[in-house]
Enzyme design. Structure first.
Site, PDB file in Angstrom:
ATOM      1  N   TYR A 121       1.480  -0.863  -0.120  1.00  0.00           N
ATOM      2  CA  TYR A 121       0.162  -0.139   0.047  1.00  0.00           C
ATOM      3  C   TYR A 121       0.855   1.088  -0.351  1.00  0.00           C
ATOM      4  CZ  TYR A 121      -4.106  -2.858   1.289  1.00  0.00           C
ATOM      5  OH  TYR A 121      -4.805  -4.187   1.197  1.00  0.00           O
ATOM      6  N   GLY A 141     -11.098  -9.129   6.286  1.00  0.00           N
ATOM      7  CA  GLY A 141     -10.835  -7.942   4.684  1.00  0.00           C
ATOM      8  C   GLY A 141      -9.721  -8.804   3.792  1.00  0.00           C
ATOM      9  N   HIS A 171      -2.001 -11.236   2.009  1.00  0.00           N
ATOM     10  CA  HIS A 171      -0.987 -10.351   1.688  1.00  0.00           C
ATOM     11  C   HIS A 171       0.479 -11.142   2.070  1.00  0.00           C
ATOM     12  CE1 HIS A 171      -3.050  -7.003  -0.163  1.00  0.00           C
ATOM     13  NE2 HIS A 171      -3.654  -6.512   1.118  1.00  0.00           N
ATOM     14  N   ARG A 223     -10.100 -14.737   1.066  1.00  0.00           N
ATOM     15  CA  ARG A 223     -11.118 -15.138  -0.327  1.00  0.00           C
ATOM     16  C   ARG A 223     -11.237 -16.538  -0.378  1.00  0.00           C
ATOM     17  NH1 ARG A 223     -12.849 -10.887  -4.139  1.00  0.00           N
ATOM     18  NH2 ARG A 223     -12.086  -8.624  -2.979  1.00  0.00           N
ATOM     19  N   TYR A 250     -16.694  -5.761   0.326  1.00  0.00           N
ATOM     20  CA  TYR A 250     -16.204  -5.036  -0.370  1.00  0.00           C
ATOM     21  C   TYR A 250     -17.649  -4.915  -1.691  1.00  0.00           C
ATOM     22  CZ  TYR A 250     -11.730  -5.926   1.365  1.00  0.00           C
ATOM     23  OH  TYR A 250     -10.949  -6.199   2.111  1.00  0.00           O
TER      24      TYR A 250
HETATM   25  C1  LIG Z   1      -6.896  -4.986   2.616  1.00  0.00           C
HETATM   26  S1  LIG Z   1      -6.673  -3.823   3.713  1.00  0.00           S
HETATM   27  C2  LIG Z   1      -7.722  -4.561   4.916  1.00  0.00           C
HETATM   28  C3  LIG Z   1      -7.923  -3.415   5.764  1.00  0.00           C
HETATM   29  C4  LIG Z   1      -9.429  -3.810   6.533  1.00  0.00           C
HETATM   30  N1  LIG Z   1      -8.633  -4.865   7.382  1.00  0.00           N
HETATM   31  C5  LIG Z   1     -10.250  -3.593   5.846  1.00  0.00           C
HETATM   32  O1  LIG Z   1     -11.388  -4.916   5.504  1.00  0.00           O
HETATM   33  O2  LIG Z   1     -10.692  -2.742   5.257  1.00  0.00           O
HETATM   34  C6  LIG Z   1      -5.321  -4.944   4.244  1.00  0.00           C
HETATM   35  C7  LIG Z   1      -3.943  -4.382   5.486  1.00  0.00           C
HETATM   36  O3  LIG Z   1      -3.789  -5.336   6.276  1.00  0.00           O
HETATM   37  C8  LIG Z   1      -1.876  -4.855   5.996  1.00  0.00           C
HETATM   38  N2  LIG Z   1      -0.854  -5.704   6.683  1.00  0.00           N
HETATM   39  C9  LIG Z   1      -0.895  -6.830   5.105  1.00  0.00           C
HETATM   40  N3  LIG Z   1       0.481  -7.537   5.920  1.00  0.00           N
HETATM   41  C10 LIG Z   1       0.873  -6.867   6.773  1.00  0.00           C
HETATM   42  C11 LIG Z   1       1.577  -7.135   7.601  1.00  0.00           C
HETATM   43  N4  LIG Z   1       2.655  -8.484   7.139  1.00  0.00           N
HETATM   44  N5  LIG Z   1       2.082  -6.810   8.506  1.00  0.00           N
HETATM   45  C12 LIG Z   1       0.739  -6.422   9.463  1.00  0.00           C
HETATM   46  N6  LIG Z   1      -0.463  -5.191   8.653  1.00  0.00           N
HETATM   47  C13 LIG Z   1      -0.157  -6.053   6.825  1.00  0.00           C
HETATM   48  C14 LIG Z   1      -2.024  -4.018   4.369  1.00  0.00           C
HETATM   49  O4  LIG Z   1      -0.983  -2.178   5.185  1.00  0.00           O
HETATM   50  C15 LIG Z   1      -3.549  -3.626   4.655  1.00  0.00           C
HETATM   51  O5  LIG Z   1      -3.877  -2.515   4.937  1.00  0.00           O
END
Ligand SMILES: C[S@@+](CC[C@H](N)C(=O)[O-])C[C@H]1O[C@@H](n2cnc3c(N)ncnc32)[C@H](O)[C@@H]1O
Length: 301
Positions: free
Chosen positions: A23, A141, A146, A179, A197
């Site tokens: 991001y 979410g 990720h 998912r 979403y």
């Molecule tokens: C899809 S967004 C979801 C945010 C929120 N929970 C939502 O549903 O709107 C995924 C979030 O996971 C965080 N993220 C991804 N990998 C991560 C990691 N290794 N450690 C901490 N946060 C992480 C990203 O920065 C992002 O803000």
């Protein structure tokens, strides 16, 4: 639903280095509020399930490990929970911090702790706020996906899950979702509208699958958001373009393997429950999301 690509390679290549903040360019963060849709309609989808379950289990202190812009954390604060929120992306956290500042006169928001942290080092990074453990840890979410498999043996994903386990108090809960990648792999398609979403502005999600040695290791989703009819307050964050595009990559968790990783991290004495789109599995045919609810054993070995 949209067209899909599949790419086959013999190694994961340069993308496998380190844990990247996907991001960091700020593109997804800017349109996230538009992508997730109207806050009320989004949270209504799982408010009953999530808030109902947490209240029924007497949970008070919650750790949101993927708070992003803060949508779930804010809903929980408004529902009277004490919340600690973490995320690895400062670009996403910026929006949560702004909301905290704007609502600092409300006691719950004044006490809201927001930290930048990565799941792979989570426990060490936030040990001082973990105390005896949280009543519940949430990772919602499709966030967990990720975390890619940089070493080919899912060791970082297991390490992250073990960190979540350390943050949950005995008898407490982990709620984690992903998912339905089994279905994405089978069909090559990703639903653009789902329980989280449901924005009227998402026009397309293009799905690409990367195979390494015949194994699917990366799903890349190219999101196309038409923001031309978004309201002015949300458009203020965005430039004049009416179409916004961003790309995010995910590890395609197979349900069977994910369940095994959870067992490995929480042990056989934990209790495991599975839902599809927040419903019992027998009430839903092919869910877009799987939600795992793990109850940590009360017995410490
Ligand atoms: C899809 S967004 C979801 C945010 C929120 N929970 C939502 O549903 O709107 C995924 C979030 O996971 C965080 N993220 C991804 N990998 C991560 C990691 N290794 N450690 C901490 N946060 C992480 C990203 O920065 C992002 O803000």
């Amino acid at each position: 639903m949209a067209e899909s690509n599949s790419i086959t390679t013999r190694s994961l290549g340069t993308a496998s280095e380190g844990i990247k903040d996907q991001y960091a360019d700020g593109k997804a963060a800017k349109v996230w509020q538009i992508f997730i849709g109207d806050k009320k309609s989004r949270t209504q989808n799982y408010k009953n399930f999530l808030v109902g379950l947490l209240k029924q289990r007497g949970c008070k202190r919650i750790l949101d490990v993927a708070c992003g812009t803060g949508i779930d954390s804010i809903m929980l604060l408004e529902e009277g929970f004490e919340v600690v929120s973490v995320d690895a992306s400062d670009k996403m956290l910026k929006y949560a911090l702004k909301e905290r500042w704007n609502r600092r006169k409300e006691a719950a928001f004044d006490k809201w702790i927001i930290e930048e942290a990565n799941w792979v080092n989570l426990y060490d990074d936030i040990e001082d706020v973990v105390g005896n453990g949280f009543d519940a840890v949430i990772c919602l979410g499709n966030s967990f996906a990720h975390l890619l498999d940089n070493f080919g043996d899912q060791r970082e994903q297991v390490k992250a899950l073990m960190n979540f386990e350390k943050c949950v108090k005995p008898g407490g809960l982990l709620l984690i979702d992903h998912r339905n990648y089994d279905d994405i792999m089978d069909t090559g398609r990703t639903a653009s509208k789902c329980i989280y979403y449901n924005s009227q502005h998402t026009t397309d999600i293009k799905t690409s699958v990367l195979y390494v040695g015949g194994r699917p290791v990366l799903v890349t989703l190219d999101y196309l958001i038409d923001i031309s009819s978004a309201d002015d307050e949300k458009r203020d964050y965005i430039n004049e373009d009416s179409i916004s595009e961003f790309r995010l990559s995910y590890y395609p968790h197979r349900l069977k393997v994910f369940k095994e990783m959870l067992r490995k991290s929480f042990g056989e004495n934990a209790e495991f429950k599975l839902y599809g789109d927040f419903k019992p599995l027998n009430e839903i045919d092919v869910p877009d999301f799987y939600i795992h609810v793990v109850e940590k054993s009360r017995t410490v070995f």
